[in-house]
Design an enzyme around this catalytic site. Structure first.
Site, PDB file in Angstrom:
ATOM      1  N   LYS A  59      35.146   7.869   2.867  1.00  0.00           N
ATOM      2  CA  LYS A  59      34.877   7.548   1.587  1.00  0.00           C
ATOM      3  C   LYS A  59      34.117   8.607   0.889  1.00  0.00           C
ATOM      4  O   LYS A  59      33.175   9.094   1.800  1.00  0.00           O
ATOM      5  CB  LYS A  59      34.058   6.216   1.579  1.00  0.00           C
ATOM      6  CG  LYS A  59      33.695   5.377   0.179  1.00  0.00           C
ATOM      7  CD  LYS A  59      33.104   4.182   0.409  1.00  0.00           C
ATOM      8  CE  LYS A  59      32.910   3.183  -0.898  1.00  0.00           C
ATOM      9  NZ  LYS A  59      32.296   2.024  -0.754  1.00  0.00           N
ATOM     10  N   SER A  86      34.575  -1.545  -3.554  1.00  0.00           N
ATOM     11  CA  SER A  86      34.630  -0.396  -3.903  1.00  0.00           C
ATOM     12  C   SER A  86      35.412   0.842  -3.075  1.00  0.00           C
ATOM     13  O   SER A  86      35.645   1.865  -3.488  1.00  0.00           O
ATOM     14  CB  SER A  86      33.242   0.224  -4.143  1.00  0.00           C
ATOM     15  OG  SER A  86      32.579   0.267  -2.822  1.00  0.00           O
ATOM     16  N   SER A 132      32.432  -4.523  -0.069  1.00  0.00           N
ATOM     17  CA  SER A 132      33.158  -3.181  -0.520  1.00  0.00           C
ATOM     18  C   SER A 132      33.983  -2.584   0.513  1.00  0.00           C
ATOM     19  O   SER A 132      35.026  -1.637   0.379  1.00  0.00           O
ATOM     20  CB  SER A 132      32.342  -2.088  -0.979  1.00  0.00           C
ATOM     21  OG  SER A 132      31.921  -2.341  -2.350  1.00  0.00           O
TER      22      SER A 132
END
Ligand SMILES: [Mg+2]
Ligand SMILES: [Zn+2]
Lengths: 475, 472, 100
Positions: free
Chosen positions: B73, B148, B172
């Site tokens: 990420k 996210s 997330s």
């Protein structure tokens, strides 16, 4: 300086002191003054995204040491974030202690016997440092500033006093005594000129017995002299306004050393909303009793105790000797004096010579061994050197590191032959029959008269004690 | 796609890691232009890393993730590699240091392939808030992958890498895992280091793995977990043993079937949870139906606590030391111009919400009250765990939703996190495992929640559900 | 506590957070933030006297590191990433007002 009759100053001080740790408060970067710009920084003290603080154990111990020296209690404490934007604050928040400081509720006794309460002494991080380009190199009028983060994250302890001081001189004495304590604990090097200690003064005035007046805070005073001058100026400013029928506006003020006056920095209305909240990247600090005891046990004696110890070597200390002892402790020379006396030096002489001649040559103290000091004092006490000669020898030993006996010989400081002294005294006794008579009758003050005469005749080469011995032998 | 376990085994046996890297690069190049999963693909770095892994294997090193491609990420700092948080304010920033979790992956022989898309600063539940465009759900490109960590979930679903890392502040990891049909773990707070993880809300953020199967997720978590001296909130213990417990099953375990973790979800989602409950019962678990009303307060508390911490964490993006700068007359003007141009609308909204919640006069009513509700959540979980070993519910109220369907109303988007937020408030672990299909044959995620440090038990239960799903 | 935020509240908060809002943004954010805070009103209305606040999930204490120097960063590694550098320092436009 004092205020006009019927006015009283009320002063509280906030003192920021940098801690003498090897590393910063929350990262392993070196905590050292004067390195190349931005050469002692890492993701943590640069506030880079993703970085996290980890508390320095030694900073905690030094903070506790300060607390214990100031008779505070150490309690479980937490860290908060104080949020404000400023370029020298890399995260745009300062990690500080807020409602639960590590130390609280202590006091500091000043040499004059007055007591100043300590509200708290808490840990926090220092900011980076900006230099301003253009204008006059000051923040105002500059068109650009350059930021160096070497100081960012250096550990600070902020010591907050109660509003207990009543004169600028007392505030200065408090700051000086605090400085001595911080040096004694090893927490600070006490170097004001390097910004190791910074003072903020809260100043107000009132009629004696009246409630506290509106206060102004003078920020960032960095010498004892500015502290005292700024407080005197500010208090006088308050009195002038009040006597004129005006009102004091609560504000933060800036001291200009050049102009000798304070000016508005920020009014109360402009004060920021710091949005304090618990720092989620750190955990509670709750030093165990064992940890506290270990720090407390390692504390060396504080200046007050050291002054008292030093005074025990003279039987009835004069006020000059009390002052001298203060100087000696300030200069960290008390051990030196005690050692000299333990090796047979005369106590009063040791105190006098240390607080004057050695204090004057403190920068080259390394040249003066304890043995040389004791030898010089013994030469003086025995009459082999006069006071003036002893001072000269000491100054030269300090300057060159030479041997005192050799220096005395080289300078021709021969002992004034005792028969010479004897002849001289005999002629003076004859020349001053009245004084001699009164001395013989028991008026000891007259000894000083004869010593003075001998000194005049020998240009200070004689030893006072030897003169007295000679006089007594003739009585 | 080959599992991480299989890749590590064959690379350990002498097969070249370069083969694995080329396979991954091919899969990425095939669909990345379409799906926008990776913001940055580190081809050179991956190939170089593959050579190093081969050398280390040749030297006899034991590497648990030997040659396994991993997607990161883009809120994990990687030295010299762009790290953007999907924000214009960090565009082009190359950090001078690497996050602990990435260091641990490298030490274990994993090969970072690049950085994946996310909602800007991890604020969002659809990856639509990325400054660099949304990531499309590989299972249906008209729909969101969740967020996210949408890019890291999509990387698995698209077969680009067998494992990836995301971060979970309010769901997330679990929510995009559910919407993309992959496994996602939100570990116990403090189990995984946050050093080098760009903060959203420090007291809630945890990094965790995505994988196509429970075993790979467990293995990845074992590699990244364990104490880190650089993180003061890191738990003191070493990494737990997880893979060894995957076959422990659920016989004799007591499972709370929680009304509030299902209520309000679509019927197909509720049905999948009910079916999962039956699987656990059939495998010997005792099911206890329970209600924990306090969990519903979690959403409001979260949407004050997280923005409050974020408002402070995001203050450092001021144009002085890194990232974007937009000029201004003075330093305050420069700060303001930079932040105004650099942050997207959702980030600004949360910064302002958090600033407000912390400001003088409102602190007690909002932030202070939220911290007390957090205590209620923790107490309620503790009470539940006095009776049962773990809890089961839905991960999300629905399957993946179409783009734009929740962007008008921030509150509608926030409601997507209602089932995942309580674990973050409590600091407890939770796992989302694909189980069943819903609308348009899209995957559904079932959520398993346990008390702190219960990852081994949760993953064993997740394994039971995965085995049952495969057998269907 | 009423959750109704005024435009002025939002403007004040934006200034504190160093964000500049257009008039339209000010209207939009005022409406949206009011709505979000409205959701929190149920929570804000609870009587939670006597409930302790939890800011940290787990109660670790006394996490400290030894006072041992670790290497600092190479200057190029971070100065190369800075918007404006002069004399190895971070350059910023003029600073108005002193630090608090
Ligand atoms: Mg302070
Ligand atoms: Zn540092």
């Amino acid at each position: 300086m004092s205020l006009p009759d019927g006015w009283e100053m009320v002063i509280g001080l906030e003192v920021h002191t940098e801690l003498q740790t090897k590393t910063k408060l929350f990262c392993g970067c070196a905590n050292a003054f004067g390195a190349d710009a931005n050469s002692q920084v890492c993701p943590v003290c640069l506030g880079l995204p993703g970085s996290l603080p980890v508390l320095n154990e030694q900073a905690v111990e030094l903070a506790m040491a300060i607390g214990f020296a100031l008779h505070c209690s150490v309690a479980p404490s937490t860290f908060h974030r104080k949020n404000y934007f400023y370029p020298d604050m890399p995260k745009d928040y300062q990690i500080s202690q807020y409602d639960l400081p590590i130390n609280s509720n202590g006091y500091l006794d000043l040499p004059d016997g007055s007591r100043v309460t300590i509200e708290r002494a808490h840990l926090e991080e220092d900011t980076g440092k900006s230099t301003h380009l253009g204008g006059s190199g000051r923040i105002h009028g500059a068109d650009r500033s350059l930021v160096d983060y070497n100081r960012s994250g250096v550990p600070l302890v902020e010591i907050v006093s109660g509003p207990d001081m009543r004169s600028a001189a007392q505030a200065r004495a408090y700051a000086a005594e605090l400085r001595g304590i911080l040096i004694a604990t090893g927490a600070s090097d006490g170097r004001l000129e390097e910004g190791s200690m910074r003072f903020d003064a809260n100043v107000s005035v009132r009629r004696p017995g009246a409630p506290l007046g509106t206060r102004c805070e003078i920020k960032n005073l960095n010498s004892l002299r500015s502290l005292q001058r700024a407080i005197d100026y500010e208090a006088a400013r308050h009195v002038a306004i009040l006597e004129d029928g005006g009102k004091i506006r609560q504000e933060t003020r800036h001291w200009s050393e050049d102009l000798g006056e304070t000016s508005t920095m920020r009014t109360k209305e402009e004060a920021d909303d710091y949005r304090y909240f618990l720092e989620p990247d750190l955990v509670e600090l709750s030093p165990s009793i064992e940890w506290q005891d270990r720090v407390r046990a390692a504390l060396p004696p504080m200046p007050a105790e050291r002054r008292a110890t030093l005074l025990t070597i003279v039987s009835e200390p004069t006020s000059a000797q009390r002052d001298a002892v203060g100087v000696i402790v300030d200069l960290q020379l008390d051990r030196f004096v005690l050692d000299a006396v333990a090796q047979g030096a005369d106590a009063a002489l040791a105190i006098a010579r240390t607080s004057n001649e050695i204090a004057a040559g403190i920068d080259s103290l390394a040249n003066l061994s304890l043995d040389s000091f004791v030898t010089t004092l013994q030469l003086e006490a025995s009459g082999s050197l006069s006071a003036t000669q002893a001072k000269t020898v000491l100054a030269e030993v300090l300057a060159t590191g030479g041997d005192p006996v050799a220096i005395a010989a080289a300078r021709g400081f021969e002992q004034l032959a005792s028969d010479t002294l004897s002849d001289l005294v005999a002629s003076l006794v004859e020349a001053h029959p009245d004084e001699w008579h009164r001395f013989r009758e028991g008026d000891e003050k007259l000894a000083q008269f004869f010593i003075g005469q001998v000194m005049k005749a020998t240009k200070g080469q004689a030893n006072g004690k030897a003169v007295i011995a000679e006089l007594n032998a003739r009585r | 796609m080959t599992s991480a376990h299989d890749i590590a085994a064959r690379v350990a046996a002498g097969s070249s890691a370069t083969t694995e890297v080329e396979t991954s690069l091919a899969a990425i190049s095939q669909r990345n232009a379409e799906l926008n999963v990776f913001l940055y693909v580190d081809e050179e770095g991956a190939r170089a890393a593959a050579h190093q892994v081969d050398e280390r294997i040749a030297r006899g090193e034991k590497l648990p993730l030997a040659g396994v491609p991993v997607a990161l990420k883009d809120n994990l700092c990687t030295e010299g590699i762009p790290t953007t948080c999907s924000s214009k304010i960090l565009e082009g920033w190359r950090p001078p240091y690497t996050a602990t979790v990435v260091e641990r992956l490298l030490a274990a022989g994993a090969i970072p392939m690049g950085k994946t898309n996310l909602d800007e600063f991890a604020m969002g539940s659809s990856t639509e808030n990325s400054a660099f465009g949304p990531t499309l759900n590989p299972l249906d490109p008209r729909r969101v992958p969740g967020g996210s960590s949408g890019g890291s979930a999509a990387a698995i679903a698209a077969g680009m890498t067998p494992i990836s890392l995301g971060s979970d502040t309010g769901g997330s990891i679990r929510q995009p895992a559910a919407l993309c049909g992959v496994v996602g773990i939100k570990p116990t707070y403090g189990l995984v280091s946050r050093y080098g993880v760009i903060a959203f809300a420090s007291s809630l953020d945890q990094v965790g793995p995505f994988a196509a199967n429970v075993a790979d997720a467990a293995l990845t978590l074992e590699v990244i977990a364990g104490h880190d001296r650089m993180d003061s909130t890191s738990l003191p213990e070493t990494s737990p043993s997880l893979v060894a417990h995957l076959k422990d099953g659920v016989a004799g375990r007591r499972v709370g079937y929680v009304k509030e973790l299902v209520d309000g979800s679509d019927p197909d989602v509720a049905a999948a949870v009910a079916a999962a409950v039956e699987v656990l019962r059939a495998q010997g678990a005792t099911i206890v139906e329970m209600s924990i009303p306090e969990l519903q307060l979690g959403l409001s508390a979260y949407y004050l606590i997280a923005p409050a911490e974020a408002s402070s964490n995001l203050a450092r993006y001021d144009g002085v030391r890194f990232g974007l700068r937009v000029d201004g007359d003075d330093v305050a003007g420069m700060n303001e111009a930079t932040r105004t141009a650099g942050f997207g609308a959702e980030v600004k909204r949360r910064i302002m919400l958090g600033t407000y919640a912390l400001s003088a006069g409102y602190f007690d009513a909002y932030y202070g009250q939220a911290l007390k509700v957090r205590t209620l959540t923790i107490n309620a979980f503790q009470k539940a765990y006095a009776d049962v070993d773990f809890l089961i519910g839905a991960t999300t109220p629905s399957v993946a939703f179409p783009f734009g369907s929740k962007t008008k109303d921030p509150m509608a988007m926030y409601l997507n996190d209602v089932f995942t937020i309580p674990s973050n408030l409590a600091g407890d672990p939770a796992v989302s495992v694909p189980f069943g299909r819903g609308e348009a044959n899209l995957p559904i995620g079932v959520q398993l929640l346990g008390p702190g440090r219960s990852e081994a038990g949760l993953l064993a239960a997740a394994q039971v559900l995965e085995d049952a799903e495969r057998a269907r | 506590m009423s959750s109704r935020l005024t435009r002025e509240d939002v403007a004040k908060v934006a200034a504190l957070a160093r964000l500049r809002l257009s008039d339209e943004e000010l209207d939009l954010f005022t409406e949206q933030l009011s709505k979000i805070l409205g959701h929190a009103d149920d929570m804000a209305a609870l009587d939670l006297t006597g409930v302790a606040a939890t800011a940290h999930p787990f109660g670790l204490i006394n996490i400290v590191r030894p006072d041992v120097v670790t290497p600092s960063l190479n200057r190029d590694a971070f100065l190369s990433q800075a918007p404006d550098v002069q004399d190895f320092r971070f350059a910023v436009p003029r600073i108005v007002g002193e630090a608090p």
